[in-house]
Design a protein around this motif. Sequence first.
Motif, mmCIF file in Angstrom:
data_model
loop_
_atom_site.group_PDB
_atom_site.id
_atom_site.type_symbol
_atom_site.label_atom_id
_atom_site.label_comp_id
_atom_site.label_asym_id
_atom_site.label_seq_id
_atom_site.Cartn_x
_atom_site.Cartn_y
_atom_site.Cartn_z
ATOM 1 N N VAL A 56 55.414 124.492 54.330
ATOM 2 C CA VAL A 56 54.395 124.983 52.873
ATOM 3 C C VAL A 56 53.246 124.404 53.646
ATOM 4 O O VAL A 56 53.017 123.515 53.997
ATOM 5 C CB VAL A 56 54.618 125.365 51.950
ATOM 6 C CG1 VAL A 56 54.932 126.465 51.791
ATOM 7 C CG2 VAL A 56 55.614 124.582 51.919
ATOM 8 N N VAL B 298 49.872 116.128 55.285
ATOM 9 C CA VAL B 298 50.779 115.325 55.177
ATOM 10 C C VAL B 298 51.286 115.171 54.161
ATOM 11 O O VAL B 298 50.479 116.216 52.684
ATOM 12 C CB VAL B 298 51.264 113.834 56.071
ATOM 13 C CG1 VAL B 298 52.159 114.032 56.768
ATOM 14 C CG2 VAL B 298 50.015 113.304 55.996
ATOM 15 N N THR B 299 52.233 114.717 52.625
ATOM 16 C CA THR B 299 52.344 115.008 51.770
ATOM 17 C C THR B 299 51.580 112.800 51.571
ATOM 18 O O THR B 299 51.530 112.612 52.278
ATOM 19 C CB THR B 299 53.209 114.892 50.697
ATOM 20 O OG1 THR B 299 52.231 115.020 49.191
ATOM 21 C CG2 THR B 299 53.724 114.072 50.944
ATOM 22 N N ARG C 4 53.659 130.374 47.551
ATOM 23 C CA ARG C 4 53.061 130.309 48.674
ATOM 24 C C ARG C 4 54.435 131.313 49.844
ATOM 25 O O ARG C 4 55.630 130.281 50.102
ATOM 26 C CB ARG C 4 51.921 129.504 49.869
ATOM 27 C CG ARG C 4 51.474 129.409 48.276
ATOM 28 C CD ARG C 4 50.172 128.196 49.507
ATOM 29 N NE ARG C 4 50.855 126.360 49.076
ATOM 30 C CZ ARG C 4 51.141 125.562 49.557
ATOM 31 N NH1 ARG C 4 49.507 125.697 50.164
ATOM 32 N NH2 ARG C 4 51.057 125.130 49.387
ATOM 33 N N THR D 34 49.512 121.205 47.098
ATOM 34 C CA THR D 34 49.651 122.638 46.106
ATOM 35 C C THR D 34 48.907 122.062 45.236
ATOM 36 O O THR D 34 49.261 123.446 44.368
ATOM 37 C CB THR D 34 51.318 121.435 45.899
ATOM 38 O OG1 THR D 34 50.804 120.740 45.112
ATOM 39 C CG2 THR D 34 52.449 121.622 47.288
ATOM 40 N N ASN E 156 54.312 118.032 43.258
ATOM 41 C CA ASN E 156 54.027 119.196 44.701
ATOM 42 C C ASN E 156 55.871 119.380 45.181
ATOM 43 O O ASN E 156 55.543 119.916 45.233
ATOM 44 C CB ASN E 156 54.054 118.020 45.733
ATOM 45 C CG ASN E 156 53.852 116.537 45.553
ATOM 46 O OD1 ASN E 156 55.191 116.354 45.087
ATOM 47 N ND2 ASN E 156 54.164 115.792 46.783
ATOM 48 N N ALA E 157 56.665 118.706 44.372
ATOM 49 C CA ALA E 157 58.077 118.859 45.318
ATOM 50 C C ALA E 157 58.390 119.872 43.706
ATOM 51 O O ALA E 157 57.734 120.060 42.752
ATOM 52 C CB ALA E 157 58.684 117.562 44.676
ATOM 53 N N ASP F 236 61.193 121.567 51.281
ATOM 54 C CA ASP F 236 61.898 123.058 51.281
ATOM 55 C C ASP F 236 63.142 122.884 51.383
ATOM 56 O O ASP F 236 63.928 124.631 52.506
ATOM 57 C CB ASP F 236 61.841 123.527 51.623
ATOM 58 C CG ASP F 236 59.922 124.070 50.566
ATOM 59 O OD1 ASP F 236 60.018 123.301 49.798
ATOM 60 O OD2 ASP F 236 59.268 124.366 51.238
ATOM 61 N N GLN G 200 59.844 116.170 49.469
ATOM 62 C CA GLN G 200 59.976 116.822 50.517
ATOM 63 C C GLN G 200 60.297 116.323 51.627
ATOM 64 O O GLN G 200 61.786 116.198 51.711
ATOM 65 C CB GLN G 200 58.371 116.287 50.410
ATOM 66 C CG GLN G 200 57.269 116.623 49.848
ATOM 67 C CD GLN G 200 56.728 115.799 48.291
ATOM 68 O OE1 GLN G 200 57.134 114.719 48.967
ATOM 69 N NE2 GLN G 200 56.594 116.946 47.472
ATOM 70 N N GLY H 81 45.814 122.924 52.416
ATOM 71 C CA GLY H 81 46.826 123.503 51.965
ATOM 72 C C GLY H 81 47.918 122.609 50.886
ATOM 73 O O GLY H 81 49.163 122.836 50.657
HETATM 74 P P1 IMP Z 1 50.585 117.618 48.704
HETATM 75 O O1 IMP Z 1 51.722 117.241 48.377
HETATM 76 O O2 IMP Z 1 50.230 119.011 46.946
HETATM 77 O O3 IMP Z 1 49.056 117.292 48.617
HETATM 78 O O4 IMP Z 1 50.313 118.647 49.796
HETATM 79 C C1 IMP Z 1 50.033 118.327 51.131
HETATM 80 C C2 IMP Z 1 51.026 119.252 52.189
HETATM 81 O O5 IMP Z 1 52.486 118.928 51.856
HETATM 82 C C3 IMP Z 1 50.608 120.281 52.008
HETATM 83 O O6 IMP Z 1 51.046 121.212 53.130
HETATM 84 C C4 IMP Z 1 52.160 120.979 51.108
HETATM 85 O O7 IMP Z 1 52.607 122.485 51.506
HETATM 86 C C5 IMP Z 1 53.481 119.987 51.705
HETATM 87 N N1 IMP Z 1 53.816 119.798 50.768
HETATM 88 C C6 IMP Z 1 53.828 119.415 49.767
HETATM 89 N N2 IMP Z 1 55.245 119.171 48.279
HETATM 90 C C7 IMP Z 1 56.378 120.269 49.142
HETATM 91 C C8 IMP Z 1 57.493 120.017 48.840
HETATM 92 O O8 IMP Z 1 57.877 119.810 47.831
HETATM 93 N N3 IMP Z 1 57.962 121.390 49.987
HETATM 94 C C9 IMP Z 1 56.978 121.640 50.790
HETATM 95 N N4 IMP Z 1 55.734 121.004 51.405
HETATM 96 C C10 IMP Z 1 55.019 120.874 50.364
#
Ligand code: IMP
Length: 417
Positions: free
Chosen positions: A269, A235-236, A299, A128, A38-39, A13, A221, A126
């Motif tokens: 986030v 982490v992602t 969020r 996405t 997720n991005a 972000d 990310q 947490g």
């Molecule tokens: P996931 O990638 O959805 O599995 O989320 C894993 C973690 O990475 C969580 O804390 C999300 O909030 C964070 N996250 C995933 N994508 C982004 C992004 O594009 N910007 C900021 N945080 C992210």
Amino acid sequence: MQRLAIVGAQWGDEGKGKVVNYFSKDFEWIVRFSGGANAGHTIYVDGKKYVNHLLPSIQPRSSSRGFLGAGMVIDVEQLINEFETLEADFPDISCRFYIDPEAFAVLPWHKEEDVLLETMRKEPIGTTGRGIGPSYTDKVSREGLKLYTLFDENLLKERLESIYHMKQNIYNNRLTVSPEDMFKYLQRLRGELERLKVNFTSAVDMSRVFRSTSVLFEGAQGVLLDLDFGTYPFVTSGACMAHGVSSVGFSTFELDSVYGVLKAYTTRVGAGPFPTEDFTETGEKIREMGKEYGATTGRPRRVGWLDLPALRYARIRSGLTGFVITKGDVLNGLEEVKVCVAYDVDGVVKEVPSTSYDFFRAKPIYETVKGWPTTDHINFLKYMTFIERETGVEIDYISYGPKTEEMKTRNDLIINI
Ligand code: IMP
């Protein structure tokens, strides 16, 4: 510049979409090499806002083209929605996108799993909820679905049945979509992709093309969310660093520059360590001023001060050669700005965390600098110079607003002061 990678230097972000959009006019190809929906990369074209989650941030008004690399996990339904949104304003733009058939699909099953797994975790990450973790997990455990499978009906049926069989065993029959329905769903999406004339071409076949022109690699990310070197397990599941370009057949040695995008403060986030998080009214004020709400989930983002040890770590881990600073204008008018210059880790002062574990034990050591009324003020230049001295990386560009053209070079800034 022929090959530039742009990655987030913090927890995502940082404003990468806008930065990529600014540079994209000078590049023929914009390549996403990792992550999925997720991005959230926000761009503005003719004053209109577009939030892309999967599509590379190409410049619709130029002739640039986009490539989605094999390191990505692609939710095809979401992809089609993004195409449709762009098509409404830029007819036939979908033909300017190419997808590596080796990339993996994010299926509705993965989204169901994402939700199930979060409820099973003692300490939720947490996520996405976009199915990213489960899709990458399937890739590693050899239960994933590569996109080329969509074009072979028998193979698709076979793969869906075997993946479903495995998943229902693991999740005690809790997944709701049958393999037959999944097959129909994917067939429909495949038809949509064909209608939109999206290209499926592997990075192998693109190798010469990429090397004969200019390529901008758009990271997703930020380094501190990287699967290998971010603040694990918060982490992602994908690569957030420049080395991710290997999934498009490039070595980092082939890159002319790696820009790390950093926000003038820090946000995060989801759960996980955040040494400089600010819980005071100032933090709340920065959240409101900076509109710090997730582009993907809405969020509220956690907000804190600039963290130099984290930036030094990002520099080393991702081989950053320059910085682009964003959102300095959000801090306009603050009398004082705090900057974390080192961590106290179990009583030892550290300027750079040695491992991601250090982030969990870090107590920030702050210095306070004078604030600025606008980013054209000498105090903002001093802030930038301080960051450069402390990290050993020059800030080459300054973004001072959400619009693509609201960007200036370091020299522009100096001349205007
Ligand atoms: P996931 O990638 O959805 O599995 O989320 C894993 C973690 O990475 C969580 O804390 C999300 O909030 C964070 N996250 C995933 N994508 C982004 C992004 O594009 N910007 C900021 N945080 C992210």
